[in-house]
Design a protein around this motif. Sequence first.
Motif, PDB file in Angstrom:
ATOM      1  N   ILE A   1      24.920  -1.137  62.846  1.00 11.66           N
ATOM      2  CA  ILE A   1      25.796  -1.039  61.745  1.00 11.66           C
ATOM      3  C   ILE A   1      26.315   0.262  61.272  1.00 11.66           C
ATOM      4  CG2 ILE A   1      24.843  -3.426  60.848  1.00 11.66           C
ATOM      5  CD1 ILE A   1      24.223  -1.565  58.384  1.00 11.66           C
ATOM      6  N   HIS A   2      27.720   0.451  60.926  1.00 11.52           N
ATOM      7  CA  HIS A   2      28.215   1.660  60.604  1.00 11.52           C
ATOM      8  C   HIS A   2      28.507   1.646  59.075  1.00 11.52           C
ATOM      9  CE1 HIS A   2      31.972   0.103  61.434  1.00 11.52           C
ATOM     10  NE2 HIS A   2      31.616  -0.447  62.521  1.00 11.52           N
ATOM     11  N   MET A   3      28.983   2.874  58.524  1.00  8.89           N
ATOM     12  CA  MET A   3      29.488   2.839  57.275  1.00  8.89           C
ATOM     13  C   MET A   3      30.518   1.619  56.897  1.00  8.89           C
ATOM     14  SD  MET A   3      27.428   4.857  55.684  1.00  8.89           S
ATOM     15  CE  MET A   3      27.808   5.268  53.989  1.00  8.89           C
TER      16      MET A   3
ATOM     17  N   VAL B   1      36.314   6.779  55.453  1.00  8.83           N
ATOM     18  CA  VAL B   1      36.762   8.258  56.033  1.00  8.83           C
ATOM     19  C   VAL B   1      35.790   9.075  55.370  1.00  8.83           C
ATOM     20  CG1 VAL B   1      39.038   7.632  56.507  1.00  8.83           C
ATOM     21  CG2 VAL B   1      38.582   8.330  54.078  1.00  8.83           C
ATOM     22  N   ASP B   2      35.878  10.292  56.124  1.00 16.32           N
ATOM     23  CA  ASP B   2      34.760  11.397  55.450  1.00 16.32           C
ATOM     24  C   ASP B   2      35.493  11.927  53.974  1.00 16.32           C
ATOM     25  OD1 ASP B   2      36.710  13.382  55.958  1.00 16.32           O
ATOM     26  OD2 ASP B   2      35.265  13.968  57.741  1.00 16.32           O
TER      27      ASP B   2
ATOM     28  N   MET C   1      35.785   8.849  60.785  1.00 17.60           N
ATOM     29  CA  MET C   1      34.654   9.325  61.291  1.00 17.60           C
ATOM     30  C   MET C   1      34.622   9.111  62.973  1.00 17.60           C
ATOM     31  SD  MET C   1      31.728   8.006  58.524  1.00 17.60           S
ATOM     32  CE  MET C   1      31.916   8.625  56.950  1.00 17.60           C
ATOM     33  N   SER C   2      34.113  10.098  63.561  1.00 13.78           N
ATOM     34  CA  SER C   2      34.170  10.334  64.913  1.00 13.78           C
ATOM     35  C   SER C   2      32.854  11.079  65.407  1.00 13.78           C
ATOM     36  CB  SER C   2      35.352  10.676  65.680  1.00 13.78           C
ATOM     37  OG  SER C   2      35.780  11.852  65.522  1.00 13.78           O
ATOM     38  N   LYS C   3      32.462  10.772  66.639  1.00 13.75           N
ATOM     39  CA  LYS C   3      31.324  11.531  67.047  1.00 13.75           C
ATOM     40  C   LYS C   3      31.776  12.935  67.502  1.00 13.75           C
ATOM     41  CE  LYS C   3      28.266   8.142  69.109  1.00 13.75           C
ATOM     42  NZ  LYS C   3      28.344   7.054  70.044  1.00 13.75           N
TER      43      LYS C   3
END
Length: 928
Positions: free
Chosen positions: A65-67, A604-605, A611-613
């Motif tokens: 899972i992610h944020m 988003v940050d 958000m991206s690698k």
Amino acid sequence: MGNDYKQTMNLPQTEFPMRASLSTREPEWLDFWNRIDVYKKSLETRASGEVFILHDGPPYANGHIHMGTGYNKVLKDLIVKYKSMRGYYAPYVPGWDCHGQPIEHQVEKKLGPEKMARISQAKLRELCRDWAMEFVDVQREEFKRLGVRGDWDDPYLTLKHSYEAGDVKVFAAMYERGEIYKGRKPIHWCKRCHTALAEAEIEYSDEQSDSIYVKFRVTDETAFSSAGLPVSLLIWTTTPWTLPANVAVTLAADADYVGIVVNGEVIVFAEALVEAVSEIAGWESAALVTGAGGEPVRVKGRDLAGVHYAQPIHEGVNGVVITGEHVELSTGTGAVHTAPGHGEDDYLVGMKHGLPMPMPVDDNGVFDQGGGPFAGLSVDDANPVIIEWLREKGSLLAAGKISHSYPHCWRCKQPVIFRATDQWFVSMDATHLRDAAMREINRIEWIPGWSVNRMAGMVGDRPDWCISRQRAWGVPIPVFECVKCGETVATPETFAAVEELFATEGADAWFTKSPSEYLPVGTACPRCGGTEVAPETDILDVWFESGVSHTSVLETRPELKRPATMYLEGSDQHRGWFQSSLLTSVGAYDEAPFDKVLTHGFIVDGDGRKMSKSLGNVMSPIDVVAKSGADIVRLWVASADYSQDINVSDEILDRTSEAYRRIRNTFRFLLSNLFDFDPAVDRVAWADMPELDRFALAQLADLLDRVTTSYEEWRFHQVYRGIYDYVGELSSVYLDVLKDRLYADAPESVSRRSAQTVLADILGVLVRILAPVLTFTTEEVWHFMPEAMRDAESVQLTGWPEIDVPGEEGAALRQAYAAVLEAREVVTKALEDARNEKVIGKSQEASVVLSVPADARAALEPRAGAQLAELFIVADVALVDGEQFSAQVSVADGKKCPRCWNIRTLGTDASHPEVCGRCADVLGSLRE
Ligand SMILES: [Zn+2]
Ligand SMILES: [Zn+2]
Ligand SMILES: [Zn+2]
């Protein structure tokens, strides 16, 4: 000195830890909930309540899972728990989307091309299933760790047999209504992944393409033929490889077209673009074809319709000039190369004019014989070859490169092509599905309100929905093809047989059994009567699959119902799940599958970036849980305004942790002063309370009102803000003032019991209104609360709080105290200054002269004396008239009582001459 009196004071006591240690303590509460089966009990205790069904949109069973998924699930949990506490029967059945190309792609990658070539479809599907189930387990544990309550033991999975049977049921209903058709249509096609792609699977990014201007030789007489020179139409294209499929040139009906005489030939295109094209072609001056009187020849597009030209690639083949509304006069030539098999606009205009739809490109993106001289070349390789070929033929006017936004495959990130293939479609208009969907969109409730426009815009504009995919890992399109004549065989009887097959054996049986094993005897082709049928090889778009959860889940599970009360997902699902759910439900049942749709923004940050690698700004909710605890994640979820993009960063989470500590400390203070309080016997009635306590209850009732309204209006950031501000003021004013009474008054005095009554009420309200958010911490608090205050074994099973405050009196108190609190702020500031200047030590040593403006006298004067002294925590207060509030601080007369540290006249009581009168009374009562 104070120590001597310590055992005569009611100092706070509690085991409730100051340090939260959430990351280690939270799992213990998970065990507790598991042990008591809190989900089941939450339903049992509300069995007769009104039904509230928040239907889970299934995340994809791939990866952790992610944020974004964490945020989504917690938000759902917050709503479900709130509704459950309000008395609703609120089941929550989490689900997963288990089919689809990404999983197949992962399995493919793992196997490698060699093994892939040898593997059977049945074996491939088995590996895909294992993959999906592995990540269902991974994500399930992660969601549970966030404190999300639901039927985790029996979630819905799109790969379950009963679910797959629902796919057939909905497909059949829509097919029988004439909403599903098979057609040839250009679709986004990824030649690398060998599949049709839905709009939702397309990503746009910049791409360098060829940009060429090509002359198509006109073969009919036209107004431009007067010069006796050869005439050509000039087209512009960025996809040279589509020229072999050209069948028409589309002009704008109302635009003027002119002929330029250059190098012994006439080149025809839109007058509006003469300057732009001349520059690209490098013409010094453009001489126009003129009429008998010397005036330029201008012909409307509509008057050129029907003129023929030589197809640019295939010798001996003609194309035709038509008109269309999609022709632009801002770029290109105003004469649009038209290949209906390779573009949406071209397809539509081709349908209108009954044009053929040649499609010379195969699944791999390679030309077949229809590619003429380019047969055998891939479209990418063909581009430069075609350009060179046109140059040699003298048809190329100009060639260059342009950079433009171009559709790419969401999986492999490669540019896609437009290519006509046989596909299955849901028609938006044949049976008025679009109109019915628009009607439902306007009927149901959208949160936030403006999101209705987004949804209506998307459904209003969308083309027919291509629901077929050329992949292995999914549910097959449940129809058959006559082996003899190719006719589609799909009847209520075949659908019923397939639904039964999927329900008992799953969709896998489609690939392992012969149709004769499960279709009714006598199944035959409606056209030729042939009895040999072959199952369709395409599978359903996964959006169709997840979309039918209204049938496969809501209808089949006894605790659920269709339509659901609410769907709740990120705003990208206007294009995805919300839409596929709506279209399949309206298509099959004429009604939306939901009453309300709540959408939230993207995560988003801190700087608002995705958000991206590659940016290195990706955060994992599981990392945050390990470091700070799930309740910090949950408090962040509640604090964010989801109507916009949602920021998260370490800094934001640090602020959240700070807020959490403020709330926790408040809980600790409340608990620690209730150690000897039994609400059953010790409660003080409203009428017997000091005014300050009644005011505190009025404030609490106001908080409860506002917070409840915010919950009802789905404004959770206002829930958070309301509680945060309340707790701040509570600690700095009321709780601070109360310490003297709580610690120094006689334990069973009315004044102390009254304070405790209010503290108990505050605790009872706060623990409940925060329970949907701080699910772990409120459970912990619950278990430290006096036994008599707990009406359920878990805070999740208790009800929404109520506070009984006489409305009018409460409002009057709140109004009067607005001025009192304003005065208090001025006094507090003056005390601070006096402390800094060493005029006084503790505030209790201060004597205050307060200037009061005329409009505040009515509020202040009745409370002058001990009441204001208590509220300001000073020795005494004198009021004088003034223009505005201001305070003079001096050292109070009198001596410090060694027990309570207030400045008082000591020795008024002969039996305890060393302390103040109040303390002497207390000491006397303790000795009795
Ligand atoms: Zn691809
Ligand atoms: Zn047939
Ligand atoms: Zn005292």
